[in-house]
Design a protein around this motif. Sequence first.
Motif, PDB file in Angstrom:
ATOM      1  N   UNK A   1       0.820  -1.205   0.000  1.00  0.00           N
ATOM      2  CA  UNK A   1       0.000   0.000   0.000  1.00  0.00           C
ATOM      3  C   UNK A   1       0.865   1.271   0.000  1.00  0.00           C
ATOM      4  N   UNK A   2       1.575   1.480   1.065  1.00  0.00           N
ATOM      5  CA  UNK A   2       2.244   2.772   1.259  1.00  0.00           C
ATOM      6  C   UNK A   2       3.407   2.998   0.292  1.00  0.00           C
ATOM      7  N   UNK A   3       4.090   1.924  -0.112  1.00  0.00           N
ATOM      8  CA  UNK A   3       5.352   2.093  -0.844  1.00  0.00           C
ATOM      9  C   UNK A   3       5.153   2.721  -2.217  1.00  0.00           C
ATOM     10  N   UNK A   4       3.907   2.810  -2.694  1.00  0.00           N
ATOM     11  CA  UNK A   4       3.719   3.452  -3.992  1.00  0.00           C
ATOM     12  C   UNK A   4       3.846   4.967  -3.879  1.00  0.00           C
ATOM     13  N   UNK A   5       3.747   5.496  -2.664  1.00  0.00           N
ATOM     14  CA  UNK A   5       3.908   6.933  -2.490  1.00  0.00           C
ATOM     15  C   UNK A   5       5.047   7.285  -1.532  1.00  0.00           C
ATOM     16  N   UNK A   6       5.198   6.501  -0.448  1.00  0.00           N
ATOM     17  CA  UNK A   6       6.159   6.846   0.610  1.00  0.00           C
ATOM     18  C   UNK A   6       7.447   6.049   0.461  1.00  0.00           C
ATOM     19  N   UNK A   7       8.580   6.748   0.620  1.00  0.00           N
ATOM     20  CA  UNK A   7       9.852   6.033   0.686  1.00  0.00           C
ATOM     21  C   UNK A   7      10.078   5.539   2.114  1.00  0.00           C
ATOM     22  N   UNK A   8      11.078   4.658   2.246  1.00  0.00           N
ATOM     23  CA  UNK A   8      11.464   4.129   3.560  1.00  0.00           C
ATOM     24  C   UNK A   8      12.988   4.027   3.513  1.00  0.00           C
ATOM     25  N   UNK A   9      13.599   5.203   3.283  1.00  0.00           N
ATOM     26  CA  UNK A   9      14.959   5.212   2.768  1.00  0.00           C
ATOM     27  C   UNK A   9      16.019   4.772   3.761  1.00  0.00           C
ATOM     28  N   UNK A  10      15.672   4.661   5.033  1.00  0.00           N
ATOM     29  CA  UNK A  10      16.706   4.300   6.003  1.00  0.00           C
ATOM     30  C   UNK A  10      16.742   2.816   6.307  1.00  0.00           C
TER      31      UNK A  10
ATOM     32  N   UNK B   1      12.184  14.515  -4.683  1.00  0.00           N
ATOM     33  CA  UNK B   1      11.027  15.116  -4.018  1.00  0.00           C
ATOM     34  C   UNK B   1      10.126  15.865  -4.994  1.00  0.00           C
ATOM     35  N   UNK B   2      10.733  16.471  -6.014  1.00  0.00           N
ATOM     36  CA  UNK B   2       9.929  17.234  -6.982  1.00  0.00           C
ATOM     37  C   UNK B   2       9.000  16.289  -7.743  1.00  0.00           C
ATOM     38  N   UNK B   3       9.556  15.151  -8.161  1.00  0.00           N
ATOM     39  CA  UNK B   3       8.724  14.166  -8.856  1.00  0.00           C
ATOM     40  C   UNK B   3       7.608  13.683  -7.944  1.00  0.00           C
ATOM     41  N   UNK B   4       7.935  13.504  -6.652  1.00  0.00           N
ATOM     42  CA  UNK B   4       6.924  13.040  -5.700  1.00  0.00           C
ATOM     43  C   UNK B   4       5.813  14.070  -5.554  1.00  0.00           C
ATOM     44  N   UNK B   5       6.209  15.339  -5.499  1.00  0.00           N
ATOM     45  CA  UNK B   5       5.206  16.400  -5.379  1.00  0.00           C
ATOM     46  C   UNK B   5       4.335  16.460  -6.631  1.00  0.00           C
ATOM     47  N   UNK B   6       4.998  16.376  -7.777  1.00  0.00           N
ATOM     48  CA  UNK B   6       4.257  16.482  -9.033  1.00  0.00           C
ATOM     49  C   UNK B   6       3.204  15.393  -9.137  1.00  0.00           C
ATOM     50  N   UNK B   7       3.523  14.220  -8.607  1.00  0.00           N
ATOM     51  CA  UNK B   7       2.590  13.106  -8.724  1.00  0.00           C
ATOM     52  C   UNK B   7       1.494  13.159  -7.674  1.00  0.00           C
ATOM     53  N   UNK B   8       1.652  14.016  -6.652  1.00  0.00           N
ATOM     54  CA  UNK B   8       0.688  14.024  -5.545  1.00  0.00           C
ATOM     55  C   UNK B   8       0.057  15.383  -5.333  1.00  0.00           C
ATOM     56  N   UNK B   9      -0.266  16.064  -6.433  1.00  0.00           N
ATOM     57  CA  UNK B   9      -0.986  17.320  -6.288  1.00  0.00           C
ATOM     58  C   UNK B   9      -0.204  18.379  -5.553  1.00  0.00           C
ATOM     59  N   UNK B  10       1.132  18.293  -5.622  1.00  0.00           N
ATOM     60  CA  UNK B  10       1.946  19.291  -4.948  1.00  0.00           C
ATOM     61  C   UNK B  10       2.317  18.953  -3.519  1.00  0.00           C
TER      62      UNK B  10
END
Lengths: 328, 59
Positions: free
Chosen positions: A106-115, A168-177
């Motif tokens: 579910x979450x991994x399509x939008x949220x990273x878990x980079x650590x 982050x810019x790509x993430x914003x662009x895909x999520x309405x800013x």
Amino acid sequence: MLARATLRAAGAAKTGVTGLAKRNASTSSSSEAAAAWKNNALLASSTAFAIGSVAWYYYQFGRQPYAMTPQEEGLHATRYPWEHEKLYKTFDHAALRRGFQVYREVCSSCHSLSRIPYRSLVGTMMTVNEAKTLAEENEYDTEPNDEGEIEKRPGKLSDYIPSPYKNDEAARAANNGALPPDLSLMVKARHGGCNYIFSLLTGYPEEPPAGAVVQSGLNFNPYFPGTGIAMARVLYDGLVEYEDGTTATTSQMAKDVVEFLNWSAEPEMDQRKRMGWKVMAIGGVLFALSVWVKRHRWANIKSRRMLYQDPSIGSTPAAKQPGSTFRR
Amino acid sequence: MGGLAALFRRNAVFLGVIFTGAFATELAFETTANSIWDQINRGRQWKDIKHRYMESEDE
């Protein structure tokens, strides 16, 4: 020890006071009685003044300023009895495994878990082979080769879980800013921790309450400060299928993913609690020992008694030298 | 008394007793503490559930 010392000090103070009162009573002089009353009045009024000024100072400067409206603060998260937050309990690792499944599906399509590297999953919620297979599903850049080209290779255990967006810019662009924040440390990053995230995930009402203003592109969630959140409700009953047969209700999935996020924020928790108890045990023994040694060393001094024989009275045969010591 | 005196007579014996004593105490303490911990958290840790996932791996 400390408590006893304090008690003793208080006792000493009390005997001092009564001694004073007794002396005053025995002399029965009215002027001295008046002086005692004055003393008491002075003591009482200065105490009252001290307490009063502390209270006034706290009232002026000590309180939390709440500059935001309740809506801007967000609803306080319900406090849930998390089993893994008890001081003597580890994470439920079966729940971690389920929570990681929820994160992945579910979450991994939008949220990273980079650590979180794949290796940290091994021995906590996955076997080595499972984690290796999972890592190999993703491609990573290699070091530059002889010609300086960077190629792709399958992931290894030492790789970190990939982010859904390039930046982050790509993430914003895909999520309405709105930027979906990294979830690795989310439990530590929000007031209320587990309770907040659980309330957030399960707190979307069917529709916003009458009168609530929800901007377009936002969703109403009372727990989110400001109540308009760019993340829509993501968890619905039966969204994932758990391999261990647990029924995937919304709250079950929220609970599992929150426990997983708590693990990702403090993977050392199990170890830390266990070590903490050991430290308390050893420290307790050492403390008791030090109390015993102290009492042992002080026993002579505490039970010592000084006698003074006034030489002018004349010495009796049994008289002791001034300063000689006795044990009780 | 005699036993204790024998302990202190030779420094090597004294030191040896302290070192082995520390080692044994550490071992005993760790083992008990860990087993109590595992008892309290039975069924919650990875080692309690991994058998479910280890088997399917062999095929």
